[in-house]
Design an enzyme around this catalytic site. Sequence first.
Site, short mmCIF file in Angstrom:
data_model
loop_
_atom_site.label_atom_id
_atom_site.label_comp_id
_atom_site.label_asym_id
_atom_site.label_seq_id
_atom_site.Cartn_x
_atom_site.Cartn_y
_atom_site.Cartn_z
N ASP A 1 -10.06 10.28 -2.62
CA ASP A 1 -9.86 10.61 -1.22
C ASP A 1 -9.88 12.13 -1.05
OD1 ASP A 1 -9.67 8.01 -0.41
OD2 ASP A 1 -7.47 7.97 -0.31
N TYR B 1 -2.26 7.28 -11.63
CA TYR B 1 -2.01 8.17 -10.50
C TYR B 1 -0.56 8.62 -10.50
CZ TYR B 1 -6.38 6.49 -8.38
OH TYR B 1 -7.69 6.17 -8.14
N ARG C 1 -2.55 4.35 -1.22
CA ARG C 1 -2.04 4.42 0.16
C ARG C 1 -1.46 3.08 0.59
NH1 ARG C 1 -6.74 6.18 3.78
NH2 ARG C 1 -8.06 5.53 2.04
N ASP D 1 -1.52 7.93 4.87
CA ASP D 1 -1.06 9.18 4.27
C ASP D 1 -0.68 10.16 5.37
OD1 ASP D 1 -3.42 10.30 5.26
OD2 ASP D 1 -4.46 10.16 3.34
#
Length: 275
Positions: A26, A54, A161, A68
């Site tokens: 992203d 992550y 997300r 987000d």
Amino acid sequence: MTSHDAVNILRKIFQTRKVGHCGTLDPAATGVLPVAVGQATKFIEYLAECDKTYRAEILFGIETDSGDITGKIIRSTENFKMPTIDELQAAAKNFIGQIEQSPPKFSAIKINGRKAYELARKNIDFEMPRRIVTISRLEILNAAENFITVEVDCSKGTYIRSLAADFGTSINLPSTLKNLQRRRAGAFHIEDAVTLDELKNLDENVLMPIDACLDFENFNLPPYRLKAYTNGLPTNISHADATVKVYCENNFLGVGKIKLGELRSEKLFKYENLS
């Protein structure tokens, strides 16, 4: 910067159009972006299937339309009581294993041939398809006044997300992704990565050979079968069905597929003088 922006910069550095990335990041995220150059672009499909790690910050108290903090706030709550670390860890355990996710509407997933984020920006109502993903680790590294830092090992296709939003739902709090860094993509670790600025001052020695990046067993092809193999003909062998990295006299020939006692080339690495 988008992943495609990074590819465009690398095309200029290496002076070739044959550059592609393995797994989109992203624009708001940072971290590892594996990139293939030259003939390595043929093998991206094998690299894109890898699992990821992550590190994320999940902010509680607000929910956004994008999942987000770059999005529009659609729900919020004030003066909430932050769960205890034990409550947070108990909630995290519920996400381990195979889980069902609904990707964010602000994503590049195609809906009837159109990207979801294009429809979302036009306020067109639509349903996102749900998918099964695998979370093998969800570790809470730190808990602050209104957010937590977690580290996640997950399968391809996992949306952090969505995980951030679902985590908040599980403890009855609106939540959104505050920050995201990809620490690992398959065999590619952030400790070994270079920045774009560093890359501009390095030569092609920074590139890894493609066969070192592929997680398949090695298969050594007899030299007398080289021409037949590179021409697409099968080689009869006694071996279980498998996908393999094929070599001949220490030269990497590409990826082959063994099925029903026959080895055939699936992706061929071409040499100018190899016979």
